[in-house]
Scaffold this active site. Structure first.
Site, mmCIF file in Angstrom:
data_model
loop_
_atom_site.group_PDB
_atom_site.id
_atom_site.type_symbol
_atom_site.label_atom_id
_atom_site.label_comp_id
_atom_site.label_asym_id
_atom_site.label_seq_id
_atom_site.Cartn_x
_atom_site.Cartn_y
_atom_site.Cartn_z
ATOM 1 N N ASN A 231 7.327 -74.593 69.018
ATOM 2 C CA ASN A 231 8.447 -73.715 68.718
ATOM 3 C C ASN A 231 9.776 -74.457 68.678
ATOM 4 O OD1 ASN A 231 7.233 -70.931 68.663
ATOM 5 N ND2 ASN A 231 6.526 -71.586 70.672
ATOM 6 N N TYR B 127 -14.147 -65.147 71.237
ATOM 7 C CA TYR B 127 -12.836 -64.490 71.296
ATOM 8 C C TYR B 127 -12.844 -63.364 70.288
ATOM 9 C CZ TYR B 127 -7.784 -64.725 72.411
ATOM 10 O OH TYR B 127 -6.499 -64.478 72.865
ATOM 11 N N ASP C 182 -1.790 -74.768 80.028
ATOM 12 C CA ASP C 182 -0.800 -75.401 79.158
ATOM 13 C C ASP C 182 0.571 -74.813 79.477
ATOM 14 O OD1 ASP C 182 0.739 -76.518 77.152
ATOM 15 O OD2 ASP C 182 -0.759 -76.225 75.590
ATOM 16 N N ASP D 130 -2.651 -74.422 69.207
ATOM 17 C CA ASP D 130 -2.519 -75.302 70.369
ATOM 18 C C ASP D 130 -3.547 -74.967 71.439
ATOM 19 O OD1 ASP D 130 -1.268 -72.848 70.725
ATOM 20 O OD2 ASP D 130 0.375 -73.649 71.923
ATOM 21 N N ARG D 131 -3.886 -73.682 71.579
ATOM 22 C CA ARG D 131 -4.902 -73.286 72.555
ATOM 23 C C ARG D 131 -6.271 -73.812 72.138
ATOM 24 N NH1 ARG D 131 -4.622 -67.001 73.445
ATOM 25 N NH2 ARG D 131 -6.031 -67.512 75.176
#
Length: 240
Positions: A9, A83, A113, A92-93
């Site tokens: 971000n 999921y 994280d 990123d996860r």
């Protein structure tokens, strides 16, 4: 040589890899600095992951004939995703989970994280991403206290604040930093009650605030997402 990019971000991270070996990495990069670094040492391939800038914008800025793989919900990865909404799962996860599974195969691993948000993701010993938790990060908590009240000022985080604050600043520092530490330790404990052999891996820019305070065994791997991105890149090259 491969280059992997994790554009967040606010800032970007970049890693240079030879095969599975991380040669070096840099963090806290602006977008122009990122592009300049890549142009200075052109790789064979690039793995690009971003929550802020599109692949088209990246390719236009790069302006080089280099194969670029963008990490999306459709990109093949070497783990299973258990999921319910994989299309909403942050890149990123996913990369952190792949990196943890690569470093600790056949183990239950909790990845924490610590970035803009703090995420807790469980990858089981069968190599399945089971999901986890998303919570406000350090600066988001300070911003919330400032934004949603009339008189509380905005502070930057500090290391090891006193538990009992003797001023408004100290009380806010303790509330955010010690509160977040209690959250992390509590979540780890609940997972370990179910999985005694659980490995815990922490990564992200806010590691320095908590690394020394967390109860061992904890594995600090600041470059975990970059390792995961490189693993995804090599996995996709092998599929071709």
């Amino acid at each position: 040589m491969n280059i992997v990019v994790d554009s967040g971000n606010t800032y970007a991270k970049i890693g240079w890899f030879s095969g599975d070996n991380l040669l070096r990495y840099q963090t806290m990069l602006s977008f122009p600095d990122l592009i300049q670094l890549i142009k200075a040492e052109l790789p064979e391939r690039i793995m690009y992951s971003s929550v802020s800038r599109s692949t088209a914008e990246f390719l236009e800025a790069l302006d080089e004939e280099i194969p670029v793989l963008n990490l999306s919900g459709e990109t093949p990865v070497p783990i299973r995703k258990e999921y319910e909404t994989p299309q909403t799962l942050g890149a990123d996860r996913v990369a952190g989970a792949v990196g943890a599974n690569w470093l600790f195969p056949e183990s239950d691993v909790l990845v924490i994280d610590m970035g803009t948000c703090i995420t807790y993701d469980l990858i089981d010993r069968e190599g399945a991403f089971q999901g986890g938790l998303i919570s406000p990060g350090v600066r988001m908590r300070f911003n919330a206290l400032h934004t949603f009240t009339k008189r509380l000022p905005l502070f930057d985080p500090e290391n090891n604040p006193e538990f009992i604050g003797k001023s408004t600043k100290q009380a806010m520092q303790s509330g955010v930093m010690n509160g977040m530490l209690a959250e992390i330790e509590g979540i780890i404990e609940r997972y370990r009650n179910k999985m005694p052999d659980l490995r815990v891996v922490i990564c992200g820019g806010d590691i320095p605030f908590f690394e020394s305070s967390l109860k061992p065994p904890i594995f600090a791997v600041p470059e975990l997402v970059l390792i995961g991105l490189n693993r995804i890149l090599t996995y996709n090259v092998a599929l071709q």
